[in-house]
Design an enzyme around this catalytic site. Structure first.
Site, PDB file in Angstrom:
ATOM      1  N   GLN A 198      27.662 132.971  47.896  1.00  0.00           N
ATOM      2  CA  GLN A 198      26.281 133.459  47.872  1.00  0.00           C
ATOM      3  C   GLN A 198      25.892 133.742  49.317  1.00  0.00           C
ATOM      4  O   GLN A 198      25.523 132.838  50.049  1.00  0.00           O
ATOM      5  CB  GLN A 198      25.376 132.419  47.219  1.00  0.00           C
ATOM      6  CG  GLN A 198      25.849 132.001  45.819  1.00  0.00           C
ATOM      7  CD  GLN A 198      25.698 133.089  44.767  1.00  0.00           C
ATOM      8  OE1 GLN A 198      24.641 133.704  44.645  1.00  0.00           O
ATOM      9  NE2 GLN A 198      26.759 133.348  43.995  1.00  0.00           N
ATOM     10  N   ALA A 239      16.152 131.579  40.271  1.00  0.00           N
ATOM     11  CA  ALA A 239      17.578 131.825  40.475  1.00  0.00           C
ATOM     12  C   ALA A 239      17.815 132.867  41.572  1.00  0.00           C
ATOM     13  O   ALA A 239      16.875 133.471  42.089  1.00  0.00           O
ATOM     14  CB  ALA A 239      18.209 132.267  39.168  1.00  0.00           C
ATOM     15  N   HIS A 240      19.084 133.087  41.878  1.00  0.00           N
ATOM     16  CA  HIS A 240      19.444 134.013  42.960  1.00  0.00           C
ATOM     17  C   HIS A 240      19.001 135.444  42.663  1.00  0.00           C
ATOM     18  O   HIS A 240      19.086 135.904  41.543  1.00  0.00           O
ATOM     19  CB  HIS A 240      20.935 133.974  43.294  1.00  0.00           C
ATOM     20  CG  HIS A 240      21.881 134.081  42.153  1.00  0.00           C
ATOM     21  ND1 HIS A 240      23.240 134.148  42.351  1.00  0.00           N
ATOM     22  CD2 HIS A 240      21.710 134.118  40.819  1.00  0.00           C
ATOM     23  CE1 HIS A 240      23.834 134.222  41.188  1.00  0.00           C
ATOM     24  NE2 HIS A 240      22.946 134.204  40.245  1.00  0.00           N
ATOM     25  N   ASN A 241      18.513 136.090  43.707  1.00  0.00           N
ATOM     26  CA  ASN A 241      18.122 137.499  43.661  1.00  0.00           C
ATOM     27  C   ASN A 241      16.877 137.780  42.827  1.00  0.00           C
ATOM     28  O   ASN A 241      16.550 138.935  42.568  1.00  0.00           O
ATOM     29  CB  ASN A 241      19.286 138.378  43.159  1.00  0.00           C
ATOM     30  CG  ASN A 241      20.406 138.449  44.180  1.00  0.00           C
ATOM     31  OD1 ASN A 241      21.316 137.637  44.155  1.00  0.00           O
ATOM     32  ND2 ASN A 241      20.311 139.374  45.105  1.00  0.00           N
TER      33      ASN A 241
END
Lengths: 342, 342, 342
Positions: A198, A239-241
Site C-alpha cells: 500500500q 478503507a484504502h482509497n
C-alpha cells in the site's frame, strides 16, 4: 469569571429582555442548571422549561413570547449561540497538556511550530512537521515525514503512520489510527495470499474531527481523503482509497469499503455500510444500519439492507409486516377458486 | 498448591462422592483436563464426558446419578462453583503489574490509595484520585480530576479523560476510551458544522466490565452512565447521554445512539444498534444485529432490522423465504380467474 | 536506486517488449505515475491506460497486444509481479524502528532474538520470547510468557496479554488487542453476574495479518485460533474459543461470536456477524452485513440477514421489492372473486 447578562447578549448578537446586570458564572443544560448559570432552549415549544429551570438567564429562539421572571436572550440559533458563549466563558475548559514534556521522543529534524504541546511519552519521528499551537497527548505516535497542521488536538494513543497529511484545526480522539495498510491481497493458486503493498497515503483536510478508535487505511496508490470539515464518529472504518467529500457526518461504527466515494454533506446514521467502488452523491442521507451496495445520485434518502430509497423502504417494511396475513388471504382465494371451478 | 478433593468440596458447599484425599493441582476444561486436574460439567446430560475425561475430580450438577471411578462433587451451579475454585486455587493467575513503576508520570496532587499499582509509562493527571488496590497497566491515561474506585483493573492503552468517575471493582480491557467528546454539531446555512461543546461527564458504576476498544462518550450536559454490574463487550459504542441500567449484558460491536436509555438486565447479542432518544425497558432481549429504532416496554424480546418482537420476526422471516412461491401462487390465481371470467 | 527495465523483467519472469535500458526509479499507480516510474494494469481491457499513462514502463497481462511507444513487460499475474518489484526496489519502504530503544522496558529474562527492534516506550514482560528480526513499535505491551515469532511487525499501541502465542511473519496494525478476557458470566438469581475466568489463550499462526483495533479474546479453556495465512481487517471482533482456519479473509467490522469455527479460505465482506457455536465450512463466502446464525457446509455462498444462500437471497430481495405491487394484485383478485361469486 462572572459575566453580565447584557455582555453575553451583546457577544451573541441577541436581544436581551429583562435585567442586564445579572451575573452569570456558569453554563449548563436547562434541566441541570443552578442559580447563577446560563441555560438554553432550542425550540419555543420548550416554554415550560424556561419557567421551571433554576438557571438565571436563558438563551431562547427569536419566536418565543411570554413574560418571564428572569432575563432571557433571543437569538436566531440558540445552540450556536450557546457554543460561542462556552468558548468565551470557559476558554481553558479542556485541560490540554502544556509545553513539550521532557519524556517526549522527538526526532532532531522534526519541525515543531510555536506553542505546540506534546505530552509525556509521545513519539514524533524524523521529518515530521507540526503546525503552531497543536496539542498532542501522551502515547501518540507521529510517523516519519507526517505533516500535521496547526491548532490540532490529538488525544492519547493516537497513531499516525508515515507520510500522512493532517490539516489545520483537526481533532482526533483517543485510539484512532491513520495510515495503516489497506486490506489488499492477491490470491495464489494454492489458496494463500500475497500482501499487496500500500504505497499511498491519507489526507485529512482542515476542520475534520475523528472520533475514538477510528481506522483510516492508507491508499494502495495515491491517497485516502477525509474532506474539509467532515465529522467521523467513533469506531468508523475508512478503507484504502476512499474519498469523503467536505462536510460529511458519518455516525459511529459505519464502514466505507475500498475506493468508494462520498460527495459533500453526506449524512450517515450509525452502522451504515458502503460496498467498495460505490459513489454516494452529495447530500445523500442514509438511516442507521443501511447497507449501500451500489451508487446513488445526489440527495437520495436511503434506508434498509440492501439499501433502497427510504420511501420505498418504508412501504416494503410495512408490507413485510403484513406478509403472514397476505399468505392467509391468498390461501382463502385459492380455496374460493377451487370452489368456483367446481 | 495441591488441594484435597474434600477441601474443595467444602469450599464450594458441594457433596463429595468418592475419595476425599485425591490431590488436585490444576483446573481445566473437561476435554482438556489431565490427571491431577479438576474439571466440571454444566448439565447432567454430559455424563459421557465424566466417564471419558482424564480429570481426577469433576464438579457436576446435583441431579447427576451413576457410579464413577473417580471422585465427583455435586453442587447447585457447577459454573459458579468453578469460578470460585479458580479464585482460591489460582489467586495470582493474571500477572498484574505490582507497585508504582518509576516511569509512571503521576501528578503531585493525585491521591493514590494503598496497594495501587501503576505500570511503566502511564500518566495520571492533576486532581485524580485512585482507590486502594487498583491496578493500572502501561500506557494508560487518567485525565484531570478523574475519580477511580478501588480494586479496579485497567489494562494497557486505556484512556480516561478529565472529570470521569469510575466505581469500584471495574475492569477495563485494552484500548478502551472513556469520556471522548459526544458527537454533536450545529449545521450552518453554508453546510459547515459548528462543534457543540460536550460539558458533561461519564459515570461508570461499581462492578462494571468494559471490553477492548469500547468507546463511551461524555455527555453534552450531565452524564453518560453505565449502571452497576453491567458488562460491555469489545468494540461497543456508547454515545453521549446514554444511560445503561444495572446488570445489562451488551455483546460486541453494539452501538447505542445519543440519549437512549436501557433499563436493568437488558441483554443484547452482537452488532445490535439502538437509535437515539429511545427507551429500552427492563429485561428486554435483542438478538444479534437487531436494529432498535423506537422504544419498547419491559421484557420484550426483539429481533430483526428494523426490530420487531421476535415471534413476529420469526413468522415474517419465514414468510419472506416463501415469497417467490407466493408470487407463483398469485400468478396461477390470476390465470385461473382470467379463465373463469371467460 | 534506478533499475533497468531489462533487469525488472528478468526478476519478475516477464517478457520485455521494447527498450531494456530505460531506467526506472519509482513505482506508482497507472493514473498517478510520472516519467521514470513503473506502473501496471491488471486486465488487457485497460489498454487505453497504457497509452495515456506518463509511466516509463508498464507491467501488463500476457494477453495484451498492440504497439506501444514505451517498454512493456508481460507477465502471468501483473499484481503479484508488482508486489515483488516493490519488495526489491523499495526494500526499506516502511521506516520501521531500528534497534532496541533505551526507553523500552524489557524484562531481564525475556529472550530477544537477533535483529529485533523495539521502539521507545514499549514494555516486554517476564518470560517473553521474541524471534529474530521482529519489529515492535512504541507503546506496545507484550504480556508475561508470550511467545512471539520471527520477522513480525507490531505497529504502535498493540496489546498482547500474557501467555499468547504469535507465529512468524505476523503483521499487527495499531491498537489491536490480543488475549483480553472472553465475555462470559454466570447469572445469579438476583440478576447480577459472576465473571467466568478465562483460563485459555490465543494462538495466532504464521503469516497472519491483523488490521487496526482488532480484538481477539482469550479462550475460557484451551485456545482461540487464527489459522495460518488468514487476514483480518480493521475493527473485527473474534470472541473466545473461535477457531479460524487457514487463508481466511475477514473484512472490516465483522464479528465472530464465541466457539464458532471457520474452515479454510472463508471470505467475509464487511460487517458480517456469526452467532456462537456455529460452523462455517471451507471456502464459504458471505456478502457484506450477512448475519450467519447457523452452520453452513463448504462452498456455500451466503447473503442477507438472517443469512441464506445468495441465490435465494437475491430472489427474495427482489420479491420484497415487488411486495407492494403483490398486495395490489391480491386486492384485485379478491375483488374479482367477490364479483364472480355474485
Amino acid at each position: 469569571m462572572p459575566t453580565k447578562t447584557k455582555d453575553i447578549a451583546k457577544f451573541i448578537n441577541g436581544e436581551l429582555i429583562g435585567n442586564g446586570e445579572v451575573l452569570i458564572d456558569g453554563i449548563n443544560g436547562i434541566n441541570e442548571a443552578k442559580k447563577g448559570e446560563l441555560a438554553f432552549i432550542l425550540s419555543s415549544q420548550a416554554l415550560e422549561l424556561v419557567k421551571s429551570t433554576q438557571a438565571s438567564c436563558i438563551v431562547v429562539p427569536k419566536d418565543l413570547n411570554g413574560d418571564f421572571d428572569k432575563p432571557i436572550i433571543k437569538v436566531e440559533n440558540p445552540s450556536i449561540a450557546f457554543s460561542r458563549v462556552i468558548e468565551v466563558m470557559m476558554p481553558g475548559r479542556i485541560p490540554h497538556p502544556k509545553g513539550i514534556h521532557p519524556t517526549a521522543v522527538i526526532a532532531k529534524d522534526a519541525r515543531i511550530g510555536q506553542g505546540v504541546s506534546v505530552g509525556p511519552y509521545s513519539v514524533v519521528e524524523s521529518g515530521v512537521s507540526i503546525g503552531d499551537n497543536t496539542v498532542i497527548y501522551p502515547f501518540s505516535y507521529i510517523g516519519k515525514n507526517a505533516k500535521i497542521g496547526k491548532n490540532c488536538v490529538f488525544y492519547p494513543n493516537v497513531t499516525i503512520r508515515e507520510e500522512i497529511v493532517v490539516g489545520d484545526r483537526v481533532i482526533i480522539h483517543p485510539g484512532t489510527v491513520i495510515g495503516s495498510d489497506g486490506f489488499g491481497y492477491d490470491v495464489q493458486q494454492n489458496g494463500t495470499h500475497i500482501k499487496i503493498p500500500q504505497l499511498g497515503t491519507v489526507v485529512i483536510e482542515d476542520d475534520v474531527e475523528l472520533g475514538s478508535c477510528v481506522t483510516i487505511d492508507r491508499a494502495r496508490f495515491n491517497k485516502t481523503v477525509i474532506g474539509k470539515g467532515s465529522k467521523i464518529d467513533n469506531l468508523v472504518q475508512i478503507a484504502h482509497n476512499v474519498v469523503i467529500g467536505p462536510n460529511c457526518v458519518v455516525a459511529a461504527q459505519c464502514g466505507i469499503a475500498g475506493s468508494s466515494e462520498l460527495g459533500r454533506n453526506v449524512v450517515f446514521g450509525g452502522q451504515v455500510g458502503v460496498s467498495d467502488h460505490v459513489k454516494v452523491g452529495d447530500f445523500v442521507m442514509a438511516g442507521a444500519k443501511t447497507g449501500i451496495h451500489k451508487s446513488y445520485p445526489a440527495k437520495t434518502v436511503l434506508f434498509w439492507y440492501p439499501a433502497r430509497p427510504a420511501d420505498k423502504a418504508r412501504e416494503q417494511i410495512a408490507a413485510v409486516g403484513l406478509l403472514p396475513k397476505l399468505f392467509e388471504r391468498v390461501r382463502k382465494l385459492e380455496a374460493k377458486i377451487k370452489e368456483l371451478e367446481k
